[in-house]
Enzyme design. Structure first.
Site, mmCIF file in Angstrom:
data_model
loop_
_atom_site.group_PDB
_atom_site.id
_atom_site.type_symbol
_atom_site.label_atom_id
_atom_site.label_comp_id
_atom_site.label_asym_id
_atom_site.label_seq_id
_atom_site.Cartn_x
_atom_site.Cartn_y
_atom_site.Cartn_z
ATOM 1 N N PRO A 346 -105.932 -58.218 28.730
ATOM 2 C CA PRO A 346 -104.797 -58.256 29.646
ATOM 3 C C PRO A 346 -105.164 -58.015 31.106
ATOM 4 O O PRO A 346 -104.266 -57.978 31.958
ATOM 5 C CB PRO A 346 -103.927 -57.096 29.133
ATOM 6 C CG PRO A 346 -104.939 -56.092 28.649
ATOM 7 C CD PRO A 346 -106.065 -56.906 28.059
ATOM 8 N N LEU A 347 -106.445 -57.841 31.403
ATOM 9 C CA LEU A 347 -106.847 -57.447 32.752
ATOM 10 C C LEU A 347 -106.890 -58.625 33.712
ATOM 11 O O LEU A 347 -107.162 -59.761 33.306
ATOM 12 C CB LEU A 347 -108.213 -56.770 32.720
ATOM 13 C CG LEU A 347 -108.370 -55.583 31.767
ATOM 14 C CD1 LEU A 347 -109.759 -54.982 31.894
ATOM 15 C CD2 LEU A 347 -107.295 -54.525 32.018
ATOM 16 N N CYS A 348 -106.675 -58.338 34.976
ATOM 17 C CA CYS A 348 -106.657 -59.371 36.011
ATOM 18 C C CYS A 348 -108.066 -59.641 36.517
ATOM 19 O O CYS A 348 -108.377 -59.442 37.699
ATOM 20 C CB CYS A 348 -105.763 -58.936 37.165
ATOM 21 S SG CYS A 348 -104.070 -58.562 36.673
ATOM 22 N N THR A 349 -108.931 -60.072 35.617
ATOM 23 C CA THR A 349 -110.284 -60.442 35.982
ATOM 24 C C THR A 349 -110.830 -61.401 34.932
ATOM 25 O O THR A 349 -110.576 -61.217 33.732
ATOM 26 C CB THR A 349 -111.211 -59.204 36.072
ATOM 27 O OG1 THR A 349 -112.574 -59.649 36.190
ATOM 28 C CG2 THR A 349 -111.087 -58.320 34.851
ATOM 29 N N LEU A 387 -107.442 -50.753 36.255
ATOM 30 C CA LEU A 387 -106.064 -51.233 36.179
ATOM 31 C C LEU A 387 -105.099 -50.245 35.530
ATOM 32 O O LEU A 387 -103.928 -50.552 35.357
ATOM 33 C CB LEU A 387 -105.972 -52.589 35.474
ATOM 34 C CG LEU A 387 -106.567 -53.766 36.258
ATOM 35 C CD1 LEU A 387 -106.347 -55.076 35.514
ATOM 36 C CD2 LEU A 387 -105.963 -53.872 37.648
#
Length: 431
Positions: A346-349, A387
């Site tokens: 789910p991470l923005c990377t 995050l």
């Protein structure tokens, strides 16, 4: 893809604990540790590398099963003591131990501090002189021999921050003679980690034993400890095959029998974290969404790099997928199709990729994704604050019971020990 039997106690845990969580099969772990212990030479002591998994319950179980422990921080020292390890069962290692760490280790009278530079040795002697107490140290040696490692992650035989170069030992022992509060009781050589080649392991062990015999013959020391390191590899990827550990240990026993005449007062240490724990652990997360982007299928799950960085492709070569098991929550029909899928967290990377282009049964929202071989270097190796997601729970099944051995984190944990300061600032307009 691997296959878990339906009588695996993990299935019961799926209904009890919210994902993501780490699951450890304690019965499997016990059998594995005890089998490994039975292969060891009587003069070999097994040390658990706490950095692989710092759950206190796991550490305590390994102590009950006969392991001593290797630590590398004050936090690990505190945990080891809380898990019941006695000072004489603890060795402290690491290239950057601070003065505070050294003073604390001395005050706790742990069995041995492994020294990794002459400057560190000087600091230890300075503190010991102040306390007027003798300190037991081991010298971690960075060997000069060619081909000493052969490991996936090489930690000796080349320029490294770890240990003192073998070529510098003469100067070190000359200085030790002038240090009345230093007692050198052993050496450590840790060539590298994740070694899958039996010949490489045994070559490293032979080198260390030969080096120890030479040191004992050449310098005024009596080696109580010869730390052979470890580095036993485990298979994560499809092209890798398990070590024949029985063969490795049998040949190590023969080596020790060969060298024990030169080292009659020595205990031989074997270290391990990954090999002891990896197979008993599974990281469990759950599919949230599926999507198609530019013709590529993605499954987005509720766990990822922040919990299990080792399973992602972040900084890892070669770029292979860990073994996994999909446990569906929907009804499976005969002949259900497979598809090439990437599983991401789910991470923005873009680094948060757990599996890349792997052929799997069609995954639906709610299905469980189980990453195998996750008992070591899972949570301890991961950027858990990235995050601000909650940390995963840890669950142990053992002797027919299930135990929550680490509670799931809370979003409020991100604020832990932070101080919300709002400085008063007078702004002056600049004309």
């Amino acid at each position: 893809m691997s296959h878990l039997s339906e009588n695996n106690p993990l299935y019961e845990a799926l209904g009890q604990y919210p994902t993501p969580f780490y699951y450890y099969n304690g019965d499997q772990l016990a059998e594995h540790i005890q089998s490994f212990q039975q292969l060891l030479h009587p003069k070999v002591q097994l040390h658990y590398a706490l950095k692989a998994n710092n759950n206190i319950t796991i550490a305590n179980l390994l102590r009950e099963w006969g392991c001593h422990i290797e630590i590398a921080s004050l936090g690990e020292l505190r945990l080891a003591e809380a898990a019941g390890y006695l000072p004489e069962e603890i060795i402290y290692t690491g290239p950057g131990k601070s003065e505070k760490e050294l003073r604390t280790a001395m005050a706790h009278q742990i069995h041995c501090i492994n020294v990794e530079s002459l400057a560190e040795l000087e600091m230890i002697h300075q503190i010991a002189t102040e306390y007027e107490c003798k300190v037991r140290v081991g010298i971690r040696v960075n060997p000069d021999g060619e081909g000493i490692s052969g490991a996936s992650i090489q930690m000796a035989g080349v320029a490294r921050p770890f240990g003192i170069d073998e070529s510098q030992l003469a100067g070190v022992f000359e200085r030790v003679v002038e240090m009345p509060y230093i007692q050198v009781i052993g050496i450590q050589v840790y060539a590298g980690t994740q070694i899958m080649d039996e010949k490489v392991l045994l070559s490293n062990f032979r080198y260390t034993l030969s080096l120890a015999a030479q040191i004992q013959a050449r310098y005024p020391v009596q080696l109580e400890i010869v730390n052979l390191g470890g580095g036993f590899g485990v298979p994560y990827f499809s092209h890798e095959h398990p070590l024949d550990i029985e063969s490795v240990m049998q040949q190590l026993t023969e080596l020790i029998d060969e060298y024990v005449v030169h080292l009659p007062h020595s205990t031989f240490i074997v270290e391990s974290g990954r090999y002891l724990l990896a197979a008993s652990g599974i990281y469990v997360c759950q599919a949230l969404y599926t999507k198609v982007s530019k013709g590529e299928h993605f499954v987005i799950v509720d766990g990822g790099m922040h919990h299990h960085a080792g399973a992602t492709f972040r900084g890892r070569r070669p770029r292979n997928n860990y073994p996994l098991e999909i446990i569906p929550r929907h009804h499976i029909t005969d002949g259900e199709q497979t598809q090439i899928t990437s599983i991401v967290g789910p991470l923005c990377t873009p680094d948060d990729c757990l599996f890349k282009n792997v052929e799997l049964p069609v995954i639906h929202a709610g299905d469980y994704i189980c990453i195998l071989q996750s008992g070591a270097y899972g949570l301890t190796y991961s950027p858990t604050q990235f995050l601000g997601h909650a940390t995963p729970a840890e669950v142990l099944s053992y002797k027919g019971k299930s135990y929550l051995i680490r509670e799931q984190g809370d979003p409020e944990d991100l604020l832990l020990r932070q101080q919300h300061i709002v400085p008063t600032t007078e702004w002056t307009a600049v004309l």
